[in-house]
Design an enzyme around this catalytic site. Structure first.
Site, PDB file in Angstrom:
ATOM      1  N   GLU A   1     -45.959  37.534  -1.922  1.00 50.80           N
ATOM      2  CA  GLU A   1     -46.548  36.992  -0.636  1.00 50.80           C
ATOM      3  C   GLU A   1     -47.006  38.437   0.359  1.00 50.80           C
ATOM      4  O   GLU A   1     -47.812  38.197   0.912  1.00 50.80           O
ATOM      5  CB  GLU A   1     -45.556  36.076   0.049  1.00 50.80           C
ATOM      6  CG  GLU A   1     -46.320  35.563   1.231  1.00 50.80           C
ATOM      7  CD  GLU A   1     -47.431  34.566   1.225  1.00 50.80           C
ATOM      8  OE1 GLU A   1     -48.441  34.830   1.830  1.00 50.80           O
ATOM      9  OE2 GLU A   1     -47.443  34.050   0.267  1.00 50.80           O
ATOM     10  N   GLU A   2     -46.100  39.238   0.397  1.00 51.92           N
ATOM     11  CA  GLU A   2     -46.452  40.462   1.528  1.00 51.92           C
ATOM     12  C   GLU A   2     -46.623  41.705   1.085  1.00 51.92           C
ATOM     13  O   GLU A   2     -46.985  42.456   1.732  1.00 51.92           O
ATOM     14  CB  GLU A   2     -44.722  40.402   2.288  1.00 51.92           C
ATOM     15  CG  GLU A   2     -44.496  39.111   2.953  1.00 51.92           C
ATOM     16  CD  GLU A   2     -45.443  38.203   3.523  1.00 51.92           C
ATOM     17  OE1 GLU A   2     -46.504  38.595   3.689  1.00 51.92           O
ATOM     18  OE2 GLU A   2     -45.047  37.137   4.020  1.00 51.92           O
TER      19      GLU A   2
ATOM     20  N   HIS B   1     -48.923  25.590   2.315  1.00 53.13           N
ATOM     21  CA  HIS B   1     -49.235  26.388   3.442  1.00 53.13           C
ATOM     22  C   HIS B   1     -50.980  26.439   3.441  1.00 53.13           C
ATOM     23  O   HIS B   1     -51.509  26.335   4.593  1.00 53.13           O
ATOM     24  CB  HIS B   1     -49.110  27.656   3.478  1.00 53.13           C
ATOM     25  CG  HIS B   1     -49.370  28.701   4.607  1.00 53.13           C
ATOM     26  ND1 HIS B   1     -48.616  28.372   5.987  1.00 53.13           N
ATOM     27  CD2 HIS B   1     -49.990  29.730   4.792  1.00 53.13           C
ATOM     28  CE1 HIS B   1     -48.929  29.208   6.802  1.00 53.13           C
ATOM     29  NE2 HIS B   1     -49.903  30.252   6.271  1.00 53.13           N
TER      30      HIS B   1
ATOM     31  N   ASP C   1     -44.862  23.353   3.026  1.00 56.93           N
ATOM     32  CA  ASP C   1     -45.000  24.562   3.348  1.00 56.93           C
ATOM     33  C   ASP C   1     -43.952  25.574   2.946  1.00 56.93           C
ATOM     34  O   ASP C   1     -42.791  25.477   3.540  1.00 56.93           O
ATOM     35  CB  ASP C   1     -45.652  24.962   4.837  1.00 56.93           C
ATOM     36  CG  ASP C   1     -46.237  26.188   5.084  1.00 56.93           C
ATOM     37  OD1 ASP C   1     -45.939  27.136   4.315  1.00 56.93           O
ATOM     38  OD2 ASP C   1     -46.854  26.304   5.744  1.00 56.93           O
TER      39      ASP C   1
ATOM     40  N   SER D   1     -51.800  29.716  10.642  1.00 52.92           N
ATOM     41  CA  SER D   1     -50.678  30.675  10.043  1.00 52.92           C
ATOM     42  C   SER D   1     -50.525  31.763  11.486  1.00 52.92           C
ATOM     43  O   SER D   1     -49.897  31.152  12.460  1.00 52.92           O
ATOM     44  CB  SER D   1     -51.429  31.338   9.005  1.00 52.92           C
ATOM     45  OG  SER D   1     -50.207  32.066   8.336  1.00 52.92           O
TER      46      SER D   1
END
Length: 760
Positions: A234-235, A737, A705, A630
């Site tokens: 994800e990051e 999400h 989410d 978001s």
């Protein structure tokens, strides 16, 4: 939720749309000329929103991918022999992607593989594959990926949870047929083996005999071999957890142990049934997964564990084997993400050498790198003088050999390296932070040569072997087109992209690019779409579309139909967006002012944008709304709580409300840990600001989410109730999400538009 977005490839204008501009020029279709003067607007009556029927852009159309103009080649790669270009594209009016080939010599296109030819009935996605696609923002259907062998004309196609093998003669056969899905396949350079993840372990399969071998074993519940963790996917832009050596004799892989990571319950409802997942989620300040790097010998099936000095509970990524398979090069970030180190691991002994490191008082991220084959060096991207540039280093000692690029602009990607000619191809913002162009420069340093000419954003794939460049390019006023260029940049051919009739039938218009002066004279880039038919002296309400978060650039000179924008402008709204400090595309110096205080600098810049809007004679400064999802949801809610009287209405979709609830990889990069920056976390906590809510607020959140958990909105609801503040709420029980079902997307767009129209 929030990660550095990759730019899509862009393209040319269609004839029916050529010449249209949103600046005061001769009118485009549906426009009636320049905006009214300030004198005419002084006593103007406010304009009320038009009904949904005023726009040909329906909410149902907003819910369908791709947007008009974006039926283009995807996942473009050159064949191993360099004689053709292979890509994914929709066929005709269908939505499923198929595999196509463009012959560079004959200049012909043909379909190679269709999903329906291989699989009559697709299986539902496994939870693991659904989450992988969610984190990669992948919404396509049909054939969504494929893998060429580098030195053989064969490929692997993942489809329906299984793997299929396409031979040199074009015949496709199943490699696997299992109940459990195969994830993240990699094919060896010679095409003889495929390595993949199934469950918690790594496997390989011989493409000739079909013999399958378990490469790892013994991973208990909570441990995986060959998969990256949530932060990686994800990051950190690290979707994979294993890397096959060029000789296909070794596999480097990650063992991820999440057993000590806190569990978060994700509970929603689908198909009239409860859907519950116990997710291992590393929240800011909490325990990170324990990660080990292993070097697996494919002949003995034995793993040598690599000891990385000083790795601690930080992050490992950007693995790349040397061309001779003798060493693995990889990067490490400390837990605070202020120091980045390049390591070399010896393939035989596993011994690790620290080559060099970079650091920053704000934060530093993984860089892109390429290991050279014909010289003992590598090329990588590094922060230099407030921007990202290319340099060459000795891969045995880490010594700086040359700084390839320099200047007030960023290198955004390494495209290819031609060692024989001593050249590196790269994408950069040298012309403008709103554009992306392809350049070539000597590996030893020197003046870059620009290879793409058209204004806008260019997404390129370079084949050194064939001497051909694939270029999908566009600008804000022209849709994408796929062209082929020679090594000097001259156009030598094109790949057909269909003329999209919707561009005309939906009466789509380009956004106007503007600049705003922020505090200290900093230039901020924005985009605006005005109402279609502007009456002299009329004042129109404004909808601010906000993201605002780090690692993302929303304002670029590229084709972006933005159907929600078009719909709202058709109904009489001025639609506006601004990239504040913290946004990417302008180097670390522009991003770093937000460090330790998320939301504060960004909001000041957004308010500078509002001040600019209020100087425009056609803007009703008393009717400004804001909408974001978001990080944009965080910004929208923050705006209504900290800028009283500025925004009349706001919609916050899937907002982070308390940064201590969000993941370590993202949050600690920008905020530090809660223990070290308690005041910063308190100052950014929306639940502490609830009593300051001013204006109408709609909260939208999905229960499933697993990125920004529903707890964020739940805690804000409690705070608003305690503060006796009225708000509205839309909950989507079965979405994540990013809303995936067309019904949910359509409904959400309609509710957001109605809320803004009814309250502005």
């Amino acid at each position: 939720m929030i990660r550095r977005e990759t730019m899509g490839a862009m393209g040319l204008v269609l004839a029916a749309f050529a010449g249209c501009s949103s600046t005061p020029q001769p009118a485009c279709p549906g426009e009636k000329g320049p905006a009214p003067s300030a004198e005419a607007a002084k006593d103007a009556a406010p304009v009320r929103a038009l009904p949904e029927s005023a726009s040909p852009v329906t909410f149902e159309r907003m819910a369908v991918f791709p947007e008009p103009g974006w039926t283009v080649p995807r996942s473009v790669r050159f064949a191993p022999d360099g004689k053709s270009v292979v890509y994914l594209a929709a066929e005709g009016s269908g939505k499923d992607l198929s595999l196509f080939e463009y012959d560079l010599e004959k200049k012909t296109q043909r379909a190679l593989v269709r999903a329906a030819d291989v699989l009559s009935t697709d299986k539902p996605l496994s939870r693991e594959e659904e989450l992988r696609r969610e984190r990669q923002r992948q919404r396509a259907t049909g054939i969504t990926s494929y893998l060429w062998a580098e030195s053989a004309p064969v490929m692997v196609i993942p489809l329906g949870g299984d793997l299929y093998f396409r031979k040199a003669d074009g015949k496709v056969s199943a490699l696997t047929q299992t109940e459990e899905a195969e994830l993240d396949p990699k094919i060896c350079r010679n095409g003889e083996k495929v390595v993949f993840v199934r469950g918690r372990e790594l496997f390989s399969i011989d493409t000739g005999s079909g013999r399958e071998v378990a490469l790892t074993s013994g991973a208990p519940e909570g441990v995986t071999h060959g998969q990256s963790d949530f932060n990686g996917q994800e990051e950190m832009d690290e979707p994979s957890g294993f890397w096959v050596s060029p000789s296909c004799s070794m596999v480097a892989y990650l063992e991820v142990d999440e057993r000590k990571v806190a569990t978060h319950t994700v509970l929603g409802y689908r198909g009239k049934k409860a859907d519950q997942m116990e997710q291992r989620y590393p929240a800011a300040g909490g325990v990170n997964p324990s990660i080990r790097l292993g070097l697996l010998d494919l002949s003995t099936k034995k793993t040598r564990w690599v000891k990385v000095p000083g790795a601690g509970d930080g992050y490992l990524g950007r693995m790349e084997w040397s061309p001779d398979s003798d060493a693995l090069y990889f990067q490490g970030l400390d837990r605070a993400q202020k120091k980045r180190t390049l390591y070399r691991a010896d393939a035989k002994s596993g011994a690790v050498t620290e080559l060099w490191s970079d650091s920053s008082p704000a934060w530093i991220e993984f860089g892109e790198m390429r290991v050279l084959e014909k010289s003992p060096a590598l090329v990588w991207t590094a922060p230099r003088e407030g921007h990202i540039h290319l340099e060459t280093r000795d891969r045995a000692t880490g010594k700086l050999l040359a700084q390839i690029t320099r200047g007030d602009w960023d290198v955004t990607a390494i495209q290819a390296i031609d060692e024989k000619a001593g050249q590196v191809y790269f994408t950069a913002t040298r012309e403008s932070p709103l554009e992306r162009h392809l350049y070539r420069a000597p590996i030893g340093g020197g003046e870059p040569v620009k290879l793409t000419g058209e204004r806008g954003v260019h997404g390129t794939v370079v084949s050194v072997k064939s001497g051909v460049i694939y270029d999908l390019h566009s600008a804000s006023d022209r849709p994408p087109a796929a062209v082929l260029r020679d090594a000097g940049g001259a156009v030598s051919g094109s790949i057909h992209t269909p003329n999209d009739a919707e561009i005309v039938s939906l009466r789509l218009r380009p956004k106007e690019m503007i600049t705003v002066q922020g505090e200290g004279g900093v230039k901020l880039h924005g985009a605006m779409l005005k109402p279609r038919d502007m009456a002299p002296g009329a004042r129109y309400p404004v909808v601010v579309i906000v993201y605002g978060g780090p690692g993302v650039q929303t304002v670029v000179d590229a084709w972006s139909p933005s159907l929600f924008w078009q719909h709202m402008a058709d109904r009489g709204f001025v639609v506006f967006q601004l990239d504040n400090r913290g946004s990417t595309g302008r180097g670390p110096a522009f991003e770093h002012p937000i460090a330790g205080k998320l939301g504060q600098v960004e909001m000041r810049d957004q308010l500078a944008g509002i001040d600019h809007l209020k100087t425009l004679p056609f803007v009703d400064g008393g009717r400004i709304g804001i909408y974001g999802h978001s990080y944009g949801g965080y910004m929208a809610a923050l705006a209504l709580m900290t800028a009283p009287g500025v925004f009349k209405v706001g919609v916050a979709g899937s907002p982070v409300t308390e940064w201590q609830l969000y993941d370590t990889g993202y949050t600690e990069r920008y905020m530090g840990s809660p223990a070290e920056n308690a005041a910063g976390y308190e100052a950014t906590d929306l639940t502490r600001m609830a009593k300051g809510l001013s204006g109408k607020l709609l909260l939208v959140h999905s229960m499933l989410d697993e990125n920004v958990h529903f707890q964020h909105t739940a805690d804000l609801i409690d705070a608003l109730v305690t503060a006796n503040k009225r708000f509205d709420l839309l909950v989507l029980p079965g979405e994540r999400h990013g809303y995936r079902s067309p019904a949910a997307r359509s409904y959400a767009f309609r509710r957001v538009a109605s809320y803004l129209a009814e309250n502005l």
